[in-house]
Design a protein around this motif. Sequence first.
Motif, mmCIF file in Angstrom:
data_model
loop_
_atom_site.group_PDB
_atom_site.id
_atom_site.type_symbol
_atom_site.label_atom_id
_atom_site.label_comp_id
_atom_site.label_asym_id
_atom_site.label_seq_id
_atom_site.Cartn_x
_atom_site.Cartn_y
_atom_site.Cartn_z
ATOM 1 N N ARG B 184 0.821 -1.209 0.000
ATOM 2 C CA ARG B 184 0.000 0.000 0.000
ATOM 3 C C ARG B 184 0.855 1.259 0.000
ATOM 4 N N SER B 185 1.859 1.255 0.855
ATOM 5 C CA SER B 185 2.578 2.521 1.036
ATOM 6 C C SER B 185 3.509 2.818 -0.124
ATOM 7 N N GLN B 186 3.965 1.785 -0.827
ATOM 8 C CA GLN B 186 4.886 2.001 -1.942
ATOM 9 C C GLN B 186 6.033 2.906 -1.534
ATOM 10 N N THR B 187 6.604 2.588 -0.379
ATOM 11 C CA THR B 187 7.650 3.447 0.143
ATOM 12 C C THR B 187 8.945 3.244 -0.632
ATOM 13 N N THR B 188 9.556 4.321 -0.975
ATOM 14 C CA THR B 188 10.813 4.245 -1.697
ATOM 15 C C THR B 188 11.927 3.888 -0.718
ATOM 16 N N VAL B 189 12.687 2.893 -1.075
ATOM 17 C CA VAL B 189 13.863 2.555 -0.274
ATOM 18 C C VAL B 189 15.066 2.644 -1.185
#
Lengths: 380, 504, 366
Positions: B184-189
């Motif tokens: 859901r968050s599609q957080t960039t790492v």
Amino acid sequence: MKRWCHAILVCLSLLTLTGCGDQLYLENADIPLSVGLDMDDEGNIIVVYSSPVFHEEASKKTHFEQSTALSFRQNRKLLNSQSQGNVIAGKIQNLIISKQMLKRINAFPILDVIFRDPKSEINARALVVDGSLEDLQNISMEDKGRLGIAIRDTIDAAHQVSSTVLTRVIDFRGQMLDNRVTPYLTEMRIRGQDYAITGTALLNKDGKYATSLDQNESSLLLLLQHQTEYPLQLPFTAPLQLPFTTPPNMAPSDPTMSQMNVSLTINRYKISSDYAQGRFHFEFQVDLTANLSERTFPFDMKTERRKLEQVIEKQLQQKLERLIAKIQHHRLDPMGLGRVAQAYHYPIWKQVQNNWPETLAKADIRVTPHVTIKSYGITF
Amino acid sequence: MFFRVGKTKQRRQKQDVKSIETSVSTKLAENVEALNQRFASSPDLIIKELQNSSGQKAALVYLENLVDKTAINDQILRPLMIENTAFDPASIPIHKTSTTRAMDQIESSIFIGKSVLLVDGQPWAIIFNTQGWPQRSIKEPQIESTLKGGHQGLVETVGLNIALIRRYLPHRELMLTKTLVGERSQTTVFLLYLRDICQPELVKELENRIDRIKIDALINAGELEEYLEDHWFTVFPQFMQTERPDTIVSQLLQGRIVLIVDNSPVALVGPMNFTSFFQNVDDYSLRWILASFLRFMRFFAFLIAISLPAFYIATISFNYEILPIDLMISIGMSRERVPFPPLLEAFIMEVTIEMIREAGVRLPSPIGQTIGVVGGIVIGQAAVQAGIVSNVMVIVVALTAISSYIIPNYDMASAIRLIRFPLMIIASMFGMVGIAIGMMILSIHIVTTTSLGYPYGSPIAPIRLPDWKDTWYRLPLWKMDKRPISADPRQSMRQGHSRKSGKN
Amino acid sequence: MEMPEKGRLSLSQFTFTIYKTQVGIAVLSIAREVGQYAGRDSWISILIGWLITMVFSLLIINIMKKHPDKTLFDILPIYFGKWLGGAFTLVWAAYGLYASFSTFYATLFLIQVWILPNTPTFSLYVLFLIPVYMLCRHGIIAIGHYSDFVYLFCSWMPMLLLFSVHDAHWLNLLPIAAEGWLPIITGVQSTLPPFLGFEMAFILYPYLQEKKKATKGVLIASTLSMMVYLLVIILANIIFSDKEIQTWIWPTLALLKPIQFAFLERLEILFLSFYTIIQLMTVIPYLYLALRGLTQLTRKSAYHPLLLFMVAAIAVSSLFVDMTNERIERFLDWLSHAGLVMAFGFVAFLWTVSQLRHLIQRRRAM
């Protein structure tokens, strides 16, 4: 799964660890600092001990217990029933043996429990006391703190000014077990409410009391033993033939006017030994450095220093030889000359090792001290 | 019941996924309608209809609070509405534009703050990088403050963080790999490493581990750590969490990998070893002798912090023989009034001090200090006078607490604070033997732990002598020609043999 | 559940694992044990024992050199065939088990005598088994790494002994060899068991990173052990007289007992507590050796269950076997004999076999 198993295993095993049979809280323990040993007329052993009181409301800082039984350990059982806490021997600071007892028996076997029990303290100072152990609790401690610590500190201080030897319980054991040396213990005297270190008590090979040395003789013994930790403090008397510089009307014959005190440190120490004509020959060659600490007569140090050194050498030699004669007379060897004999004359040593003090009594022992005055303080 | 609800939800999601696979239609109205459906409950979605001089229609779509409004106004709307520029990416003065035909990419672009221009009659949309969200200014890191190091800390925006790092390392070998974590968050790492120093296997391993993560949302970098670490049953941090760009850069230079997570002001550094938590950036700007002294002190403090209360318990309940007599008597006197066994006494004080610390952390700093003073001095003093704890215990607890604060890394300091409790328990059961075995268990744990497959105990066990130059003590920097081998760098030389200058 | 055996051992790990296996419970009593034969010349005996050990360590390396990637248990079937090799493997495993068990018992007994006389045996056993299990579980590489650690953190222990030099009588060491060389030679046989542990090279060799340094490693390990033993023996001899050494069961602890610092006394309690770490580092490699042998006979995955079983067996045995001084002495005595047979006798035998095999192979090749 494997990790869980591991974690559970560790937790389970920790749960089983509930053993604390050895726990004993410090405040619940009764910790003797001084232990005295004496013997009554029937041959029972009297144990006296003093231990510190932790309790705030108690008015006395130290408390005493006494019991009589056939052995040290039996006494401890009795003492346990008398005291508030569990008596533990882990912190004994000094072990006081009465002179009367030492005159009658060999005290070494009695001390067995001290060495057998791994928890007991073997650093305790061993000393011989002249006087009744009952007097121990009469000693006035108002200006001293706790008895056990006070006695220990007194012994250490006396040893630093070379008034006595310092023998710990473990050293005493070594001396008793080693046939190349005879035991020597600190000697203390109790008179009324006071105690004082008087010198050294020498025991013979059987562990019985043989003779005592006064403070000066103790210093000389330390010299012969090559004890170099602290400088040796020794008094000397100036003889009349010394060239005094200033007013001859200040009669040096007055004994208080002819005193000097010297502190000596050993520079070189060598024992040469020989075996000839059926007897041992030992020669102590000792180089000493002297620091003049007191001189009550006038003297020109600048020009006549060597003369003073010679006087010291001569008197030192006389005193030492007198001490050696005394030791030989009592069939003793606190200097440990047996070690020299064993190391350098092994075949002969093997024949005589079982009556070494007798052999030593026949030996020819010489001392040749050589003294150099290094400094004489900040006045001439 | 709940189970069934969950299942239907899943099914609905799957349907959504299917419907997304649509591309941009040539009719603007259809596209707008589609977007309106997708953002059905997003009142902050703005669809700005435009028309240029030739009558061509277009719509600019963006989320109101995620975009930089100045950019929208000046760089997009002004040319399009007033200067009548063509609807063409080349003529819009925005620094980064792209085009797409996929509807789902449009959607995700809007969600991260980009604005999308849909042009009537064209089967593609133009995406403008107009992100601009509320963000904090760069501040000094709170828990890693230094005296002499830089005073800039990471912020919550990944781009800015990378900028901070790049300022230290303007070099082409600095690699950045971008991955998205969280369904859901599609957080960039971002995975940062220096290609010519870092071992490629290590990078691959870490990338694999990141790929294996299947979670809903990634909120903080600390969460990522738990998914990546080798061992879960340990108190020791296996990654370093830092807010300092200079720390990050120095770790990069040793061949380690840095993970930067969007929305999190903390970066993860790995693989770490135990002793590197005792290093601090300030060490390198202090005189080396002083820095070495500090290093020694930290290791000493570590020993005190884990073992002093245990040692106290062991000595007064088992092995009082090891105390000199004078010390023993004074401890005995102060213990006499205390009604509790030593373990309980120690626990009371240790837990109290932990509570005071925790209370102080969450409070605003002026109140926090008051708590410290009230808790530390007043409670300690009062407890002694009331006869609940002994004087010596208060000293022990205070010393332990102070020692644990000397450790520069917060996570390591917390771990150390925790270790002393099991040690205290084992000491109360077995005395000194318990401490010895406890220490052995602890050290075996440290030695057998790995961080990303690298031994955690290095350079102590396994012994790596060259690394000791920067472990127990810190030698002058010109002596450290080589990079530490604990992180196994490919390129070993750090610098030429630079002797001190001025020595001609 | 397979053994995590990734990685290789460095020279220091190889050396210190052997060294830590060698140095153990023997340090505490070596002065008495050698002293009862050789007296004040014990130090000569230990030097001779050291030379013999070095020769046998070199033999081991010589054997292993021919099979760089194999442990002892891989070599035995090659030399002796499946059945005889298997039998030898079993003997070695039994030896490893016996060594680890008896050392463990002796360690616990010592702790119970000196420090915790009233603590239940079972709970002490469980406490001590936790680290044994933890380390053995991770295999030989972890043992190697941990040996590094133990070496670093226990190197202060021999130094501590130097504080006991207080009233030293160097004359005690004279005269040298007064009774002739016979007592010294007799003393040598009691100096060999303390050096046991060099046979660990059989297991460690294949994991060593640089095989060329193996010779250096075993020599350094034996030399380090020798230095520790020499230090203990000389200190005991210059501080105690001959007779007195024989009266202490553990003369080394008696040396430590009188040391006093301003902040710490009775160092033997502290020393002995932390010395258990070193003693367990003798138990762990032997247990590993035994388990390696047993897994060779069964299958590799049996390692972990076997380890659990052994650990449980030791713990449970505490409930049935009551340790007494004589029993421990007898255990250690048997261990010495077993060690002499296995580490010295068997190594010589294996070396001869390997030389013969080598010769035959070469002749065939010609």
